[in-house]
Design a protein around this motif. Structure first.
Motif, mmCIF file in Angstrom:
data_model
loop_
_atom_site.group_PDB
_atom_site.id
_atom_site.type_symbol
_atom_site.label_atom_id
_atom_site.label_comp_id
_atom_site.label_asym_id
_atom_site.label_seq_id
_atom_site.Cartn_x
_atom_site.Cartn_y
_atom_site.Cartn_z
ATOM 1 N N ILE A 25 0.852 -1.202 0.043
ATOM 2 C CA ILE A 25 0.139 -0.123 -0.059
ATOM 3 C C ILE A 25 1.074 1.073 0.068
ATOM 4 C CG2 ILE A 25 -1.688 1.319 1.126
ATOM 5 C CD1 ILE A 25 -2.719 -1.392 2.386
ATOM 6 N N ASN A 26 0.302 2.239 -0.959
ATOM 7 C CA ASN A 26 1.396 3.565 -0.772
ATOM 8 C C ASN A 26 0.608 4.403 -0.017
ATOM 9 O OD1 ASN A 26 2.973 5.709 -1.472
ATOM 10 N ND2 ASN A 26 2.548 5.712 -3.552
ATOM 11 N N PRO A 27 1.147 4.844 1.315
ATOM 12 C CA PRO A 27 0.720 5.530 2.243
ATOM 13 C C PRO A 27 0.707 7.065 1.536
ATOM 14 C CG PRO A 27 2.671 4.741 2.870
ATOM 15 C CD PRO A 27 2.333 4.075 1.761
ATOM 16 N N CYS A 28 1.449 7.461 0.890
ATOM 17 C CA CYS A 28 1.604 8.652 0.326
ATOM 18 C C CYS A 28 0.544 9.094 -0.704
ATOM 19 C CB CYS A 28 2.965 9.132 -0.317
ATOM 20 S SG CYS A 28 4.223 8.940 0.796
ATOM 21 N N ALA A 38 -4.472 1.068 10.048
ATOM 22 C CA ALA A 38 -3.491 1.921 9.903
ATOM 23 C C ALA A 38 -3.426 3.056 11.127
ATOM 24 C CB ALA A 38 -3.934 2.899 8.468
ATOM 25 N N ILE A 39 -2.307 3.443 11.297
ATOM 26 C CA ILE A 39 -1.761 4.737 12.203
ATOM 27 C C ILE A 39 -1.705 5.799 11.363
ATOM 28 C CG2 ILE A 39 -0.308 5.557 13.910
ATOM 29 C CD1 ILE A 39 0.371 2.716 14.574
ATOM 30 N N ASP A 61 1.689 -1.679 8.501
ATOM 31 C CA ASP A 61 2.803 -2.629 8.559
ATOM 32 C C ASP A 61 3.307 -3.099 6.999
ATOM 33 O OD1 ASP A 61 2.158 -2.919 11.117
ATOM 34 O OD2 ASP A 61 0.913 -4.741 10.993
ATOM 35 N N GLN A 62 4.530 -3.071 6.799
ATOM 36 C CA GLN A 62 5.183 -3.318 5.764
ATOM 37 C C GLN A 62 5.985 -4.546 5.771
ATOM 38 O OE1 GLN A 62 7.227 0.271 4.447
ATOM 39 N NE2 GLN A 62 5.492 1.403 4.156
ATOM 40 N N LEU A 63 6.257 -5.217 4.705
ATOM 41 C CA LEU A 63 6.938 -6.520 4.387
ATOM 42 C C LEU A 63 8.465 -5.911 4.275
ATOM 43 C CD1 LEU A 63 6.960 -9.525 4.582
ATOM 44 C CD2 LEU A 63 6.617 -9.471 2.197
ATOM 45 N N GLU A 73 10.192 -10.005 7.334
ATOM 46 C CA GLU A 73 9.903 -9.431 8.482
ATOM 47 C C GLU A 73 8.946 -8.364 8.290
ATOM 48 O OE1 GLU A 73 12.589 -9.875 12.255
ATOM 49 O OE2 GLU A 73 12.576 -7.750 11.806
ATOM 50 N N VAL A 74 8.102 -8.144 9.230
ATOM 51 C CA VAL A 74 7.225 -7.062 9.191
ATOM 52 C C VAL A 74 7.861 -5.815 9.825
ATOM 53 C CG1 VAL A 74 4.677 -6.167 9.905
ATOM 54 C CG2 VAL A 74 5.186 -8.597 9.080
ATOM 55 N N TRP A 75 7.900 -4.600 9.126
ATOM 56 C CA TRP A 75 8.007 -3.576 9.755
ATOM 57 C C TRP A 75 6.916 -2.980 10.395
ATOM 58 C CZ3 TRP A 75 10.113 1.713 7.330
ATOM 59 C CH2 TRP A 75 10.531 2.482 8.281
#
Length: 127
Positions: A25-28, A38-39, A61-63, A73-75
């Motif tokens: 997902i592009n949060p921008c 989402a936060i 959360d990003q892979l 891992e999840v960031w």
């Protein structure tokens, strides 16, 4: 393995599966609707970034695939928010190491710093 450790590993595996299923997902992107987990980003806290590019509107959360060991891992969104808004990290930076490799890296740097400080103390003593 303790129950707490097993539970933590199970939760991390479930989080990793969810992130893989959801996809990137592009949060921008202003046209993307933030998912429920989402936060939301604080634009005032991101003002330290001197960029012409778009700022993130939210964190999810990003892979991340580790550069050193290749582990996925999840960031987590909370960690991203801390990195960008509290630690004032560059908005163009991304996580590249898993937690285990990052801990090894920190330990190596700490040991190198200790050796350097001991060398300086010895040099000071000889002078």
């Amino acid at each position: 393995m303790t129950r707490r450790k097993a539970k933590k590993q199970k939760l991390e595996a479930a989080r990793l599966r969810r992130v893989k299923q959801r996809g990137p997902i592009n949060p921008c992107d202003p046209n993307v609707i933030p998912p429920a987990e989402a936060i939301m980003a604080n634009p005032q806290a991101l003002s330290h970034n001197n960029t012409y590019g778009p700022m993130p509107r939210f964190y999810v959360d990003q892979l991340v695939q580790c550069r050193q060991c290749g582990k996925e891992e999840v960031w987590r969104a909370e960690a991203q928010q801390w990195w960008y808004e509290v630690a004032k990290g560059n908005i163009n930076s991304k996580a590249v190491l898993c937690r285990a490799c990052r801990a090894v890296e920190q330990q190596m740097k700490t040991e190198a710093r200790k050796v350097h400080q001991n060398g300086l103390a010895l040099k000071e003593k000889l002078d």
